[in-house]
Design a protein around this motif. Structure first.
Motif, PDB file in Angstrom:
ATOM      1  N   HIS A   1      -2.718  -0.270 -64.285  1.00  0.00           N
ATOM      2  CA  HIS A   1      -3.452  -0.015 -63.041  1.00  0.00           C
ATOM      3  C   HIS A   1      -4.857  -0.610 -63.095  1.00  0.00           C
ATOM      4  O   HIS A   1      -5.424  -0.965 -62.069  1.00  0.00           O
ATOM      5  CB  HIS A   1      -3.476   1.469 -62.696  1.00  0.00           C
ATOM      6  CG  HIS A   1      -3.724   1.690 -61.231  1.00  0.00           C
ATOM      7  ND1 HIS A   1      -2.997   1.036 -60.254  1.00  0.00           N
ATOM      8  CD2 HIS A   1      -4.634   2.429 -60.566  1.00  0.00           C
ATOM      9  CE1 HIS A   1      -3.454   1.374 -59.067  1.00  0.00           C
ATOM     10  NE2 HIS A   1      -4.459   2.220 -59.223  1.00  0.00           N
TER      11      HIS A   1
ATOM     12  N   TYR B   1      -6.594  -3.775 -60.302  1.00  0.00           N
ATOM     13  CA  TYR B   1      -7.819  -3.817 -59.519  1.00  0.00           C
ATOM     14  C   TYR B   1      -8.272  -5.226 -59.132  1.00  0.00           C
ATOM     15  O   TYR B   1      -9.422  -5.466 -58.808  1.00  0.00           O
ATOM     16  CB  TYR B   1      -8.916  -2.987 -60.203  1.00  0.00           C
ATOM     17  CG  TYR B   1      -8.783  -1.541 -59.744  1.00  0.00           C
ATOM     18  CD1 TYR B   1      -7.584  -0.874 -59.937  1.00  0.00           C
ATOM     19  CD2 TYR B   1      -9.791  -0.876 -59.071  1.00  0.00           C
ATOM     20  CE1 TYR B   1      -7.405   0.413 -59.475  1.00  0.00           C
ATOM     21  CE2 TYR B   1      -9.623   0.406 -58.605  1.00  0.00           C
ATOM     22  CZ  TYR B   1      -8.431   1.054 -58.807  1.00  0.00           C
ATOM     23  OH  TYR B   1      -8.244   2.318 -58.336  1.00  0.00           O
TER      24      TYR B   1
ATOM     25  N   GLU C   1     -13.481   4.186 -55.175  1.00  0.00           N
ATOM     26  CA  GLU C   1     -12.217   3.972 -55.886  1.00  0.00           C
ATOM     27  C   GLU C   1     -12.392   2.969 -57.021  1.00  0.00           C
ATOM     28  O   GLU C   1     -11.759   3.076 -58.061  1.00  0.00           O
ATOM     29  CB  GLU C   1     -11.141   3.509 -54.915  1.00  0.00           C
ATOM     30  CG  GLU C   1      -9.755   3.625 -55.529  1.00  0.00           C
ATOM     31  CD  GLU C   1      -8.666   3.364 -54.522  1.00  0.00           C
ATOM     32  OE1 GLU C   1      -8.820   2.447 -53.704  1.00  0.00           O
ATOM     33  OE2 GLU C   1      -7.657   4.068 -54.564  1.00  0.00           O
TER      34      GLU C   1
ATOM     35  N   THR D   1      -3.443   8.385 -53.843  1.00  0.00           N
ATOM     36  CA  THR D   1      -3.559   7.243 -52.929  1.00  0.00           C
ATOM     37  C   THR D   1      -2.227   6.981 -52.237  1.00  0.00           C
ATOM     38  O   THR D   1      -1.214   6.813 -52.908  1.00  0.00           O
ATOM     39  CB  THR D   1      -3.981   6.010 -53.746  1.00  0.00           C
ATOM     40  OG1 THR D   1      -5.260   6.268 -54.314  1.00  0.00           O
ATOM     41  CG2 THR D   1      -4.058   4.771 -52.893  1.00  0.00           C
TER      42      THR D   1
ATOM     43  N   GLY E   1     -11.071   5.189 -59.564  1.00  0.00           N
ATOM     44  CA  GLY E   1      -9.637   4.901 -59.579  1.00  0.00           C
ATOM     45  C   GLY E   1      -9.227   4.324 -60.923  1.00  0.00           C
ATOM     46  O   GLY E   1     -10.025   3.675 -61.593  1.00  0.00           O
TER      47      GLY E   1
HETATM   48 FE    FE Z   1      -6.426   3.324 -57.195  1.00  0.00          FE
END
Ligand code: FE
Ligand code: SF4
Length: 490
Positions: free
Chosen positions: A290, A294, A444, A189, A448
């Motif tokens: 991570h 989100y 994503e 990304t 992701g």
């Molecule tokens: Fe991501």
């Protein structure tokens, strides 16, 4: 701190080797397909300079005491973690796409913990090197790509068992002044909008795979790095003269395959080398940070809910009770996501290095919800928007001297709303739910920060099932063994 303009100029100075549609892209910054993704990262610089967002978008460096962009900051307390979630929602609402800079922030924070832990156990000097690199990032307000995911080849085989050893990035040569690595990182990304690439291992490694247990940072235009941009649905709409059919005419995202071909990394940029037992903790910490990040999807959800309410009004359907109910449901789902990212931040704790880490169980539960709720929110948005969203003629037809009059005549909704506005909002919903921005909002959300199964494994590992059983058994009079821990305690 850099301004958005200075950031753009700093990217122009990079000599990246970028390919798209089989051709070399010399000027990444002005390329019409890539530019919206640059704009999204530029927003992280621009808003940091606005007084009304300073509290959320900036922080005080624990290294220098200077005010820095929050994306370069190491979380010093729970308040920093909570502000990170709030910043993600705010920026998601501002850009309605992936603004890309969180991956680097999460890599920096995970490495601040793990380099310290490796040193404590192995007597190495990784943390000192890392902090020097961090000071460079903070001082120059750099965007970092946190590169974790390897191509992985045959998923049933360990890194060393792959027919091509480069399917996992690994060390091919050790020199007195550093190491030479080969391999690739997939789905990166914002890669070509970054000044630095921070490489981390992709899975927990065993001793036999210790050549793959490597972490380092290199400037993004180091010779030996090649970028191949991934396609997005509707990407070529960005090449058209009109902007309306793009839906979101300001911001976007991009992903790239980043190839490292016999790349030299000097020792002062190496943060892990063969300490395979720390690959698992690094992957887990990065993933937890991570997964918290989100919160961005909550902000994108805000935009989609706003767009959906608008089209309901333009269609003259906003007062229908089932429409009102669906809008309530969209909000309930979106705010449930917000609860998760705030909760894992509020329940954060300090690691031995002093860096605050989110509650890993709650971060994984939050990300698991992110793999589901945006799809439901998107389904409701498409339900309310109606079929016109996918049968709508183009902007060129609206502007056409021949057929424009028919579009104006037959696509009218409630009195007083221009047909063009109705088309614009429909294009935005299309963009978010099945156009190029659906890459960021849906796929994503699914893959992701780790695909859904990765979070389920972590949830099963972190939850205290035995403790819960003990509670149940005690209440109904079944004899239990003693002991207990975290989430199961009374
Ligand atoms: Fe991501
Ligand atoms: Fe940040 Fe969200 Fe993009 Fe991940 S998907 S980099 S959390 S904006």
């Amino acid at each position: 701190m850099m301004t958005a303009r200075q950031y753009e100029e700093s990217l122009r100075k990079l000599e990246l080797e970028v390919y798209m549609f089989g051709k070399r892209i010399e000027n990444v910054v002005d390329d019409p397909i890539l530019r919206p993704s640059m704009n999204a990262v530029a927003a992280t610089y621009e808003l940091a300079g606005r007084p009304e967002w300073a509290e959320l978008m900036t922080a005080v460096s624990h290294l220098t005491g200077k005010r820095i962009n929050r994306f370069c900051h190491i979380h010093q307390n729970r308040d920093d973690l909570v502000k990170k979630s709030k910043m993600g929602r705010m920026l998601g609402g501002h850009t309605a796409c992936c603004f890309q800079r969180c991956v680097g922030m999460d890599a920096l924070n995970a490495l601040s913990i793990v380099t310290y832990d490796i040193d404590a156990k192995c007597g190495t000097k990784y943390n000192e090197r890392f902090l020097k690199f961090l000071a460079h990032v903070q001082e120059n307000d750099l965007t970092c790509d946190g590169a974790m995911t390897d191509p992985k080849g045959d998923r049933s085989l360990a890194p060393r068992q792959q027919t091509d050893p480069d399917l996992y990035l690994h060390v091919v040569e050790e020199r007195p002044d550093g190491i030479v690595v080969s391999g690739a990182k997939a789905h990166q990304t914002g890669a070509v909008n970054s000044h630095e690439i921070i490489v981390m291992p992709t899975v927990a490694m065993r001793e036999e795979d210790k050549d793959y247990a490597v972490s380092f940072a290199v400037p993004s235009d180091t010779q030996g790095i090649t970028y191949i941009i991934g396609r997005q649905s509707c990407d070529t709409r960005k090449l058209e003269a009109g902007r309306m059919d793009v839906g979101n005419s300001f911001f976007g995202g991009h992903e790239a395959l980043v190839i490292f071909d016999h790349l030299f990394v000097p020792w002062e940029r190496v943060f892990m080398y063969r300490e395979y037992e720390f690959t698992g903790p690094l992957v887990e910490k990065f993933a937890s940070y991570h997964r918290q990040s989100y919160a961005c999807k909550v902000g994108v959800g805000d935009v989609l809910i706003g767009a959906t309410q608008t089209i309901a009004e333009y269609n003259g359907a906003a007062k229908a009770s089932h429409i009102k109910d669906k809008i309530i449901e969209m909000n309930q789902l979106n705010e449930t996501l917000y609860c998760g990212c705030i909760a894992c931040a509020s329940e954060g704790h300090p690691e031995p290095s002093g860096t605050y880490l989110v509650d890993t169980l709650l971060a994984n539960v939050h990300k698991q919800n992110v793999t589901r709720f945006p799809y439901e929110i998107a389904r409701l948005a498409q339900d309310i928007a109606g079929g016109l969203m996918v049968t709508l003629p183009s902007e060129a037809d609206l502007r056409s001297p021949d057929v424009g009059k028919w579009i104006e005549k037959y696509y009218r909704g409630v009195e007083g709303v221009p047909v063009e506005d109705r088309m614009r909002i429909l294009r935005l919903i299309e963009n978010l739910t099945l156009g190029s921005a659906a890459v960021g909002y849906l796929t994503e959300s699914m893959h992701g920060a780790g695909s859904p199964q990765a979070q389920r494994i972590m949830i099963s590992r972190l939850v205290d099932l035995k403790g819960k059983q003990r509670k149940a058994k005690r209440l109904c009079g079944i004899a239990t063994e003693s002991g207990g821990s975290r989430s199961g305690e009374a």
